[in-house]
Design a protein around this motif. Structure first.
Motif, mmCIF file in Angstrom:
data_model
loop_
_atom_site.group_PDB
_atom_site.id
_atom_site.type_symbol
_atom_site.label_atom_id
_atom_site.label_comp_id
_atom_site.label_asym_id
_atom_site.label_seq_id
_atom_site.Cartn_x
_atom_site.Cartn_y
_atom_site.Cartn_z
ATOM 1 N N HIS A 12 0.790 -1.230 0.000
ATOM 2 C CA HIS A 12 0.000 0.000 0.000
ATOM 3 C C HIS A 12 0.822 1.279 0.000
ATOM 4 O O HIS A 12 0.255 2.365 -0.089
ATOM 5 C CB HIS A 12 -0.946 0.017 1.203
ATOM 6 N N SER A 14 2.112 2.889 2.428
ATOM 7 C CA SER A 14 1.555 3.797 3.432
ATOM 8 C C SER A 14 2.283 3.737 4.770
ATOM 9 O O SER A 14 2.057 4.592 5.614
ATOM 10 C CB SER A 14 0.069 3.502 3.657
ATOM 11 N N CYS A 15 3.177 2.760 4.975
ATOM 12 C CA CYS A 15 3.796 2.636 6.289
ATOM 13 C C CYS A 15 5.289 2.315 6.179
ATOM 14 O O CYS A 15 6.118 3.209 6.145
ATOM 15 C CB CYS A 15 3.038 1.593 7.116
ATOM 16 N N GLN A 18 7.208 3.952 3.328
ATOM 17 C CA GLN A 18 7.275 5.400 3.542
ATOM 18 C C GLN A 18 8.318 5.745 4.611
ATOM 19 O O GLN A 18 9.072 6.712 4.472
ATOM 20 C CB GLN A 18 5.901 5.948 3.963
ATOM 21 N N THR A 41 -2.367 2.097 -3.605
ATOM 22 C CA THR A 41 -2.081 3.247 -2.747
ATOM 23 C C THR A 41 -3.182 3.426 -1.716
ATOM 24 O O THR A 41 -4.289 2.904 -1.873
ATOM 25 C CB THR A 41 -1.947 4.560 -3.555
ATOM 26 N N LYS A 42 -2.866 4.153 -0.683
ATOM 27 C CA LYS A 42 -3.825 4.553 0.343
ATOM 28 C C LYS A 42 -4.003 6.067 0.223
ATOM 29 O O LYS A 42 -3.109 6.764 -0.241
ATOM 30 C CB LYS A 42 -3.287 4.222 1.747
ATOM 31 N N GLN A 44 -3.852 8.257 2.493
ATOM 32 C CA GLN A 44 -2.882 8.986 3.304
ATOM 33 C C GLN A 44 -1.887 8.005 3.922
ATOM 34 O O GLN A 44 -2.145 6.813 4.023
ATOM 35 C CB GLN A 44 -3.561 9.826 4.382
ATOM 36 N N ILE A 45 -0.745 8.544 4.321
ATOM 37 C CA ILE A 45 0.284 7.743 4.985
ATOM 38 C C ILE A 45 -0.233 7.347 6.359
ATOM 39 O O ILE A 45 -0.957 8.115 7.016
ATOM 40 C CB ILE A 45 1.590 8.554 5.086
ATOM 41 N N ASN A 46 0.122 6.164 6.822
ATOM 42 C CA ASN A 46 -0.278 5.666 8.140
ATOM 43 C C ASN A 46 -0.016 6.732 9.209
ATOM 44 O O ASN A 46 1.110 7.199 9.363
ATOM 45 C CB ASN A 46 0.503 4.385 8.434
ATOM 46 N N TYR A 66 4.040 11.148 -0.346
ATOM 47 C CA TYR A 66 2.662 10.729 -0.562
ATOM 48 C C TYR A 66 2.689 9.306 -1.104
ATOM 49 O O TYR A 66 3.722 8.823 -1.566
ATOM 50 C CB TYR A 66 1.945 11.680 -1.528
ATOM 51 N N SER A 67 1.568 8.631 -1.034
ATOM 52 C CA SER A 67 1.459 7.261 -1.504
ATOM 53 C C SER A 67 1.532 7.231 -3.029
ATOM 54 O O SER A 67 0.804 7.954 -3.700
ATOM 55 C CB SER A 67 0.134 6.669 -1.002
#
Length: 133
Positions: A12, A14-15, A18, A41-42, A44-46, A66-67
């Motif tokens: 994703h 996102s975590c 990133q 993608t998500k 927003q980032i976790n 950003y994702s």
């Protein structure tokens, strides 16, 4: 000589990927360029990752990252998968490795902090290996 492009990849983006991108930019920008992406993608980032990276490293990932999808990356020299067993055959590279990290999403802060520490150690190890050529 151009610095190698390193892509940190997970599903994703996102975590973990990133976090790795942010730490790569902070700790290894003199040796390699850091990117991250996912197969999805998500929006927003976790938020736990954002909060703890800001607290521990002073990095606001939402301001600088950003994702992203794999298709948004430049040509990549080194692919690092985070441990999600994602195969990225459409992402050619000179070197590929998997860091075998569990996703801390939904876990307590201690799990996130351990993951951040492990990623920091692995980024520094990768930096040392790439600096040797």
């Amino acid at each position: 000589m151009r610095k190698p492009n390193v892509a940190f990849i997970c599903v994703h983006n996102s975590c973990r990927s990133q976090i790795a991108e942010a730490l790569g930019k902070k700790l290894a920008a003199d040796v390699f360029e850091s990117y991250s992406a996912g197969t999805e993608t998500k929006p927003q980032i976790n938020q736990d990752a954002v909060r703890l990276m800001k607290a521990v490293h002073g990095i606001d990932m939402e301001q600088t990252q950003y994702s992203k999808l794999l298709s948004e990356l430049p040509a990549i020299d080194v692919v690092v998968t985070m441990g999600c067993n994602v195969q990225c055959p459409m992402l050619p590279c000179n070197h590929r490795e998997d860091w075998g990290l569990d996703d801390p999403t939904g876990q307590p802060d201690e799990v996130f902090l351990d993951t951040i520490q492990r990623i920091e150690e692995k980024v520094l190890d990768l930096k040392a290996r790439l600096a040797q050529g």
